[in-house]
Write a protein that holds these residues in place. Structure first.
Motif, PDB file in Angstrom:
ATOM      1  N   LEU A 156       8.477   6.927 -27.942  1.00 38.79           N
ATOM      2  CA  LEU A 156       8.087   7.626 -26.724  1.00 38.79           C
ATOM      3  C   LEU A 156       7.271   6.717 -25.829  1.00 38.79           C
ATOM      4  N   ALA A 157       6.394   5.945 -26.423  1.00 39.05           N
ATOM      5  CA  ALA A 157       5.555   5.032 -25.641  1.00 39.05           C
ATOM      6  C   ALA A 157       6.406   4.016 -24.906  1.00 39.05           C
ATOM      7  N   ARG A 158       7.454   3.501 -25.539  1.00 41.81           N
ATOM      8  CA  ARG A 158       8.310   2.511 -24.883  1.00 41.81           C
ATOM      9  C   ARG A 158       9.087   3.096 -23.716  1.00 41.81           C
ATOM     10  N   THR A 159       9.479   4.357 -23.809  1.00 39.97           N
ATOM     11  CA  THR A 159      10.296   4.929 -22.749  1.00 39.97           C
ATOM     12  C   THR A 159       9.483   5.556 -21.632  1.00 39.97           C
ATOM     13  N   SER A 160       8.232   5.954 -21.891  1.00 38.42           N
ATOM     14  CA  SER A 160       7.484   6.652 -20.856  1.00 38.42           C
ATOM     15  C   SER A 160       6.402   5.805 -20.202  1.00 38.42           C
ATOM     16  N   ALA A 161       6.065   4.660 -20.753  1.00 36.33           N
ATOM     17  CA  ALA A 161       5.034   3.808 -20.165  1.00 36.33           C
ATOM     18  C   ALA A 161       5.572   3.199 -18.879  1.00 36.33           C
ATOM     19  N   LYS A 162       4.738   3.196 -17.851  1.00 40.54           N
ATOM     20  CA  LYS A 162       5.126   2.628 -16.568  1.00 40.54           C
ATOM     21  C   LYS A 162       4.697   1.172 -16.489  1.00 40.54           C
ATOM     22  N   ALA A 163       5.555   0.357 -15.924  1.00 39.71           N
ATOM     23  CA  ALA A 163       5.180  -1.021 -15.645  1.00 39.71           C
ATOM     24  C   ALA A 163       4.218  -1.016 -14.478  1.00 39.71           C
ATOM     25  N   PRO A 164       3.246  -1.913 -14.464  1.00 41.66           N
ATOM     26  CA  PRO A 164       2.310  -1.946 -13.334  1.00 41.66           C
ATOM     27  C   PRO A 164       3.059  -2.167 -12.021  1.00 41.66           C
ATOM     28  N   ASN A 165       2.634  -1.490 -10.992  1.00 35.29           N
ATOM     29  CA  ASN A 165       3.180  -1.657  -9.654  1.00 35.29           C
ATOM     30  C   ASN A 165       2.665  -2.988  -9.120  1.00 35.29           C
ATOM     31  N   ARG A 166       3.509  -3.777  -8.504  1.00 37.07           N
ATOM     32  CA  ARG A 166       3.068  -5.103  -8.032  1.00 37.07           C
ATOM     33  C   ARG A 166       2.004  -5.013  -6.955  1.00 37.07           C
ATOM     34  N   PHE A 167       1.793  -3.832  -6.389  1.00 37.25           N
ATOM     35  CA  PHE A 167       0.778  -3.644  -5.359  1.00 37.25           C
ATOM     36  C   PHE A 167      -0.531  -3.108  -5.923  1.00 37.25           C
ATOM     37  N   ASP A 168      -0.580  -2.881  -7.245  1.00 29.21           N
ATOM     38  CA  ASP A 168      -1.817  -2.413  -7.870  1.00 29.21           C
ATOM     39  C   ASP A 168      -2.938  -3.405  -7.623  1.00 29.21           C
ATOM     40  N   GLY A 169      -4.121  -2.886  -7.372  1.00 31.93           N
ATOM     41  CA  GLY A 169      -5.286  -3.723  -7.143  1.00 31.93           C
ATOM     42  C   GLY A 169      -6.174  -3.126  -6.066  1.00 31.93           C
ATOM     43  N   THR A 170      -7.078  -3.939  -5.576  1.00 28.65           N
ATOM     44  CA  THR A 170      -8.034  -3.521  -4.549  1.00 28.65           C
ATOM     45  C   THR A 170      -7.576  -4.071  -3.201  1.00 28.65           C
ATOM     46  N   TRP A 171      -7.603  -3.211  -2.203  1.00 24.71           N
ATOM     47  CA  TRP A 171      -7.190  -3.570  -0.855  1.00 24.71           C
ATOM     48  C   TRP A 171      -8.293  -3.213   0.131  1.00 24.71           C
ATOM     49  N   LEU A 216       3.412  -2.267   2.398  1.00 26.94           N
ATOM     50  CA  LEU A 216       2.594  -3.360   1.872  1.00 26.94           C
ATOM     51  C   LEU A 216       3.490  -4.521   1.487  1.00 26.94           C
ATOM     52  N   GLY A 217       2.967  -5.742   1.658  1.00 25.75           N
ATOM     53  CA  GLY A 217       3.598  -6.939   1.144  1.00 25.75           C
ATOM     54  C   GLY A 217       2.741  -7.459   0.002  1.00 25.75           C
ATOM     55  N   ASP A 218       2.976  -8.695  -0.420  1.00 28.27           N
ATOM     56  CA  ASP A 218       2.212  -9.230  -1.548  1.00 28.27           C
ATOM     57  C   ASP A 218       0.719  -9.345  -1.257  1.00 28.27           C
ATOM     58  N   SER A 219       0.341  -9.643  -0.014  1.00 29.42           N
ATOM     59  CA  SER A 219      -1.086  -9.806   0.277  1.00 29.42           C
ATOM     60  C   SER A 219      -1.557  -9.074   1.534  1.00 29.42           C
ATOM     61  N   THR A 220      -0.643  -8.543   2.326  1.00 31.38           N
ATOM     62  CA  THR A 220      -1.015  -7.802   3.535  1.00 31.38           C
ATOM     63  C   THR A 220      -0.101  -6.595   3.694  1.00 31.38           C
ATOM     64  N   GLY A 221      -0.466  -5.725   4.621  1.00 30.38           N
ATOM     65  CA  GLY A 221       0.368  -4.569   4.926  1.00 30.38           C
ATOM     66  C   GLY A 221      -0.053  -3.955   6.234  1.00 30.38           C
ATOM     67  N   ASN A 222       0.756  -3.018   6.744  1.00 23.66           N
ATOM     68  CA  ASN A 222       0.407  -2.327   7.978  1.00 23.66           C
ATOM     69  C   ASN A 222       1.222  -1.059   8.119  1.00 23.66           C
ATOM     70  N   GLY A 223       0.829  -0.234   9.061  1.00 25.79           N
ATOM     71  CA  GLY A 223       1.544   1.007   9.313  1.00 25.79           C
ATOM     72  C   GLY A 223       0.836   1.842  10.348  1.00 25.79           C
ATOM     73  N   ASN A 224       1.162   3.133  10.353  1.00 28.15           N
ATOM     74  CA  ASN A 224       0.626   4.070  11.332  1.00 28.15           C
ATOM     75  C   ASN A 224       0.032   5.280  10.623  1.00 28.15           C
ATOM     76  N   TRP A 225      -0.806   6.014  11.338  1.00 30.79           N
ATOM     77  CA  TRP A 225      -1.369   7.258  10.822  1.00 30.79           C
ATOM     78  C   TRP A 225      -1.512   8.246  11.966  1.00 30.79           C
ATOM     79  N   THR A 226      -1.446   9.515  11.637  1.00 31.31           N
ATOM     80  CA  THR A 226      -1.678  10.590  12.594  1.00 31.31           C
ATOM     81  C   THR A 226      -2.450  11.697  11.888  1.00 31.31           C
ATOM     82  N   THR A 227      -3.272  12.409  12.636  1.00 25.21           N
ATOM     83  CA  THR A 227      -4.025  13.523  12.059  1.00 25.21           C
ATOM     84  C   THR A 227      -3.407  14.842  12.491  1.00 25.21           C
ATOM     85  N   SER A 228      -3.767  15.874  11.737  1.00 25.81           N
ATOM     86  CA  SER A 228      -3.429  17.238  12.119  1.00 25.81           C
ATOM     87  C   SER A 228      -4.675  18.076  11.907  1.00 25.81           C
ATOM     88  N   GLY A 229      -4.717  19.230  12.483  1.00 27.56           N
ATOM     89  CA  GLY A 229      -5.911  20.062  12.371  1.00 27.56           C
ATOM     90  C   GLY A 229      -6.596  20.188  13.713  1.00 27.56           C
TER      91      GLY A 229
END
Length: 127
Positions: A22-37, A100-113
């Motif tokens: 079960l551990a072999r089939t359900s464990a997730k590989a780390p996401n390459r974007f994991d870390g502090t940004w 996100l890329g390997d060391s940078t990323g960008n995008g947009n945001w909008t609020t509601s409320g």
């Protein structure tokens, strides 16, 4: 609402010694974007503050605000780097999209409320 925008700055594996298969089939590989940004949020329209910079931690593709607080963050960074998330506090929410890329990323945001704002964000990997 300003705190929502502030958050833009802003998984567990199932395994057990008794069930190694079960551990072999359900464990997730780390996401390459994991870390502090470090995320810079810039308001382009609306009454939100002009700019912010925040820490974000990504673990197993899940993003969370590094500063704690009373925000709810739901969303993911896909293995391709695509970002889709919602950050909310009370009845206010911000929708976040981008990439996100390997060391940078960008995008947009909008609020509601009660307060309507929108803008862009830039990210840099810190660790």
């Amino acid at each position: 609402m300003r705190l929502i925008v502030s958050a833009l700055a802003a998984g567990a594996c199932l395994a057990g010694a008794a069930a190694p298969a079960l551990a072999r089939t359900s464990a997730k590989a780390p996401n390459r974007f994991d870390g502090t940004w470090s995320v810079e949020v810039i308001t382009e329209s609306g009454s939100c503050d002009r700019a912010y910079r925040y820490g974000v931690i990504i673990e197993n593709g899940q993003a969370r605000y590094a500063g704690g607080g009373d925000f709810t963050v739901s969303g993911r960074v896909q293995p391709s780097g695509a970002v889709r998330a919602t950050i909310s506090r009370g009845d206010a929410a911000a929708q976040v999209v981008g990439r996100l890329g390997d060391s940078t990323g960008n995008g947009n945001w909008t609020t509601s409320g009660a307060t309507s704002c929108k803008g862009r964000w830039n990210a840099e990997r810190r660790g």
